[in-house]
Design a protein around this motif. Structure first.
Motif, PDB file in Angstrom:
ATOM      1  N   GLY A  21       7.812  83.579  53.444  1.00 29.78           N
ATOM      2  CA  GLY A  21       6.373  83.472  53.654  1.00 29.78           C
ATOM      3  C   GLY A  21       5.841  84.568  54.548  1.00 29.78           C
ATOM      4  N   GLU A  23       7.266  87.541  55.039  1.00 34.39           N
ATOM      5  CA  GLU A  23       7.405  88.836  54.378  1.00 34.39           C
ATOM      6  C   GLU A  23       6.383  89.035  53.261  1.00 34.39           C
ATOM      7  N   ILE A  24       6.062  87.982  52.535  1.00 35.69           N
ATOM      8  CA  ILE A  24       5.150  88.118  51.399  1.00 35.69           C
ATOM      9  C   ILE A  24       3.696  87.905  51.810  1.00 35.69           C
ATOM     10  N   PHE A  25       3.425  86.867  52.598  1.00 38.90           N
ATOM     11  CA  PHE A  25       2.052  86.472  52.879  1.00 38.90           C
ATOM     12  C   PHE A  25       1.597  86.752  54.309  1.00 38.90           C
ATOM     13  N   GLY A  26       2.525  87.169  55.175  1.00 41.58           N
ATOM     14  CA  GLY A  26       2.178  87.376  56.576  1.00 41.58           C
ATOM     15  C   GLY A  26       1.232  88.542  56.786  1.00 41.58           C
ATOM     16  N   LYS A  27       0.464  88.449  57.847  1.00 46.43           N
ATOM     17  CA  LYS A  27      -0.428  89.544  58.223  1.00 46.43           C
ATOM     18  C   LYS A  27       0.424  90.678  58.789  1.00 46.43           C
ATOM     19  N   GLN A  31       4.025  90.595  60.860  1.00 44.04           N
ATOM     20  CA  GLN A  31       5.227  91.223  60.310  1.00 44.04           C
ATOM     21  C   GLN A  31       5.779  92.264  61.274  1.00 44.04           C
ATOM     22  N   LYS A  48       4.599  97.212  52.236  1.00 48.12           N
ATOM     23  CA  LYS A  48       4.204  95.883  51.763  1.00 48.12           C
ATOM     24  C   LYS A  48       4.987  95.510  50.510  1.00 48.12           C
ATOM     25  N   GLY A  52       7.640  92.475  50.324  1.00 45.21           N
ATOM     26  CA  GLY A  52       7.482  91.459  49.288  1.00 45.21           C
ATOM     27  C   GLY A  52       8.752  91.276  48.484  1.00 45.21           C
TER      28      GLY A  52
END
Length: 123
Positions: A21, A23-27, A31, A48, A52
């Motif tokens: 979460g 890695e994919i959706f974090g600000k 990160q 990014k 992802g």
């Protein structure tokens, strides 16, 4: 002992879903802080994409750990053997990440997986 192993490996599986979460959706700020990387780097399009991609691996790995604990109808011996392989993988990846990314990975991945391996050995 088996219950402790189940709890620990479930937490490790959930940790990998949390990392996915992040890695994919974090600000990018979160990160950068979590992975000890410069904000300018994690804010780049290529970074990014790489985060992802890494997130997919972590997420699927977390799901495999949880599936091994709760879904796969196998004997306890087979489950422990498969979990040993998974924990060895977590330990190896944690060693690499600890040496190359941030030392926090030793504590977050290597220590719990080493304890799980010890519990598997003792069961």
């Amino acid at each position: 002992m088996q219950m402790l192993l189940l709890i620990l490996t479930t937490l490790i599986g959930c940790l990998h879903l949390f990392i996915m979460g992040l890695e994919i959706f974090g600000k990018p700020e979160a990160q950068a802080k979590a992975f000890n990387m410069p904000f300018e780097f994690v804010n780049q399009a290529n970074a990014k994409t790489a985060l992802g991609n890494q997130g997919i691996y972590n997420g699927l790995f977390g799901l495999i750990i949880l599936a091994t604990n709760f879904i796969l109808p196998v004997s306890q011996s087979a489950q422990n053997s498969f979990m040993m392989l998974l924990m060895l993988f977590v330990f190896g990846v944690g060693l690499y990440g600890g040496f190359t990314a941030t030392k926090k990975i030793f504590l977050m991945q290597c220590v719990p997986s080493a304890i799980a391996l010890l519990l598997i050995y003792l069961v």
